[in-house]
Write a protein that holds these residues in place. Structure first.
Motif, short mmCIF file in Angstrom:
data_model
loop_
_atom_site.label_atom_id
_atom_site.label_comp_id
_atom_site.label_asym_id
_atom_site.label_seq_id
_atom_site.Cartn_x
_atom_site.Cartn_y
_atom_site.Cartn_z
N THR A 108 11.28 43.88 -20.68
CA THR A 108 12.11 43.49 -21.82
C THR A 108 11.71 42.11 -22.32
O THR A 108 11.59 41.89 -23.53
N ALA A 109 11.48 41.20 -21.40
CA ALA A 109 11.08 39.84 -21.78
C ALA A 109 9.76 39.86 -22.55
O ALA A 109 9.62 39.18 -23.58
N THR A 110 8.81 40.66 -22.11
CA THR A 110 7.51 40.75 -22.79
C THR A 110 7.68 41.33 -24.19
O THR A 110 7.17 40.77 -25.16
N ASP A 111 8.40 42.44 -24.30
CA ASP A 111 8.61 43.07 -25.61
C ASP A 111 9.35 42.13 -26.56
O ASP A 111 8.97 42.00 -27.72
N LEU A 112 10.37 41.49 -26.06
CA LEU A 112 11.18 40.58 -26.88
C LEU A 112 10.37 39.37 -27.33
O LEU A 112 10.41 38.98 -28.49
N ARG A 113 9.59 38.80 -26.43
CA ARG A 113 8.74 37.65 -26.77
C ARG A 113 7.74 38.01 -27.85
O ARG A 113 7.60 37.30 -28.85
N MET A 114 7.10 39.14 -27.70
CA MET A 114 6.08 39.51 -28.67
C MET A 114 6.70 39.79 -30.05
O MET A 114 6.18 39.35 -31.07
N ALA A 115 7.81 40.49 -30.06
CA ALA A 115 8.46 40.82 -31.34
C ALA A 115 9.01 39.57 -32.02
O ALA A 115 8.82 39.37 -33.23
N THR A 116 9.67 38.70 -31.26
CA THR A 116 10.24 37.50 -31.87
C THR A 116 9.15 36.53 -32.32
O THR A 116 9.29 35.88 -33.36
N PHE A 117 8.07 36.45 -31.58
CA PHE A 117 6.97 35.57 -31.97
C PHE A 117 6.38 36.02 -33.31
O PHE A 117 6.18 35.21 -34.21
N ARG A 118 6.12 37.30 -33.43
CA ARG A 118 5.54 37.82 -34.68
C ARG A 118 6.50 37.66 -35.84
O ARG A 118 6.11 37.28 -36.94
N LEU A 119 7.78 37.92 -35.61
CA LEU A 119 8.78 37.77 -36.67
C LEU A 119 8.91 36.30 -37.07
O LEU A 119 8.93 35.96 -38.25
N ALA A 120 8.98 35.42 -36.09
CA ALA A 120 9.12 33.98 -36.38
C ALA A 120 7.92 33.47 -37.17
O ALA A 120 8.08 32.70 -38.11
N ARG A 121 6.73 33.91 -36.79
CA ARG A 121 5.53 33.47 -37.51
C ARG A 121 5.59 33.93 -38.97
O ARG A 121 5.27 33.18 -39.89
N ARG A 122 6.03 35.16 -39.19
CA ARG A 122 6.14 35.69 -40.56
C ARG A 122 7.17 34.90 -41.35
O ARG A 122 6.93 34.54 -42.50
N LEU A 123 8.32 34.59 -40.74
CA LEU A 123 9.37 33.86 -41.44
C LEU A 123 8.98 32.41 -41.69
O LEU A 123 9.31 31.85 -42.73
N ARG A 124 8.27 31.79 -40.74
CA ARG A 124 7.86 30.40 -40.92
C ARG A 124 6.88 30.23 -42.08
O ARG A 124 6.74 29.13 -42.61
N SER A 125 6.24 31.30 -42.47
CA SER A 125 5.28 31.19 -43.58
C SER A 125 5.99 31.00 -44.92
O SER A 125 5.35 30.67 -45.91
N VAL A 126 7.31 31.18 -44.93
CA VAL A 126 8.08 31.04 -46.16
C VAL A 126 8.94 29.79 -46.06
O VAL A 126 9.73 29.64 -45.14
N ARG A 127 8.75 28.90 -47.03
CA ARG A 127 9.58 27.69 -47.09
C ARG A 127 9.67 27.23 -48.53
O ARG A 127 8.87 27.63 -49.36
#
Length: 146
Positions: free
Chosen positions: A11-30
């Motif tokens: 669960t930790a691995t899946d959650l880390r990978m999903a949140t990292f990818r989502l955070a990177r996508r969201l951080r690209s917008v400012r």
């Protein structure tokens, strides 16, 4: 019944990978392209928690005080923060967000929320799936807020 170690790690691995990818996508917008994630994080902290000293901002963002001073200098030059002498200790200064800085944070949040809503909308989730995502969000906040 408690989760197994293997289940926790998967669960930790899946959650880390999903949140990292989502955070990177969201951080690209400012709202301001030239603003770094670190600068935006400082503005968001000031907006949410009010004025802070450079030392407390540095501790919160896990950077050195000189690095935070440089960051605050840049934000001040752009008109996003102001410094005021501390009421109790004149050797310290308090950093506060300006109306301009508050608007940058609000615009960035709006844009990121719109991006995520668009991403969710493209996938045609059911109401039950959206409820599951909201429940997962609450559980993620519980992990982070502990």
């Amino acid at each position: 019944m408690s989760a197994t170690d293997e289940s926790l790690h998967l669960t930790a691995t899946d959650l880390r990978m999903a949140t990292f990818r989502l955070a990177r996508r969201l951080r690209s917008v400012r709202a301001v392209d030239a603003m770094s994630d670190a600068q935006l994080a400082v503005l968001a902290t000031l907006r949410m928690h009010g004025q802070r000293t450079i030392t407390s901002l540095a501790e919160r963002e896990r950077v050195t005080a000189p690095s935070m001073t440089n960051m605050i200098n840049g934000l001040e030059e752009q008109g996003y923060v102001i410094r005021t002498p501390d009421a109790e200790d004149r050797r310290r200064v308090q950093v506060d967000i300006t109306e301009s800085g508050t608007e940058i944070v609000a615009q960035t949040i709006r844009r990121r929320d719109e991006l995520l809503a668009d991403m969710l909308g493209e996938l045609d989730f059911t109401e039950d799936e959206l409820a599951t995502l909201r429940a997962a969000s609450a559980l993620m906040r519980k992990v982070v807020d502990r």
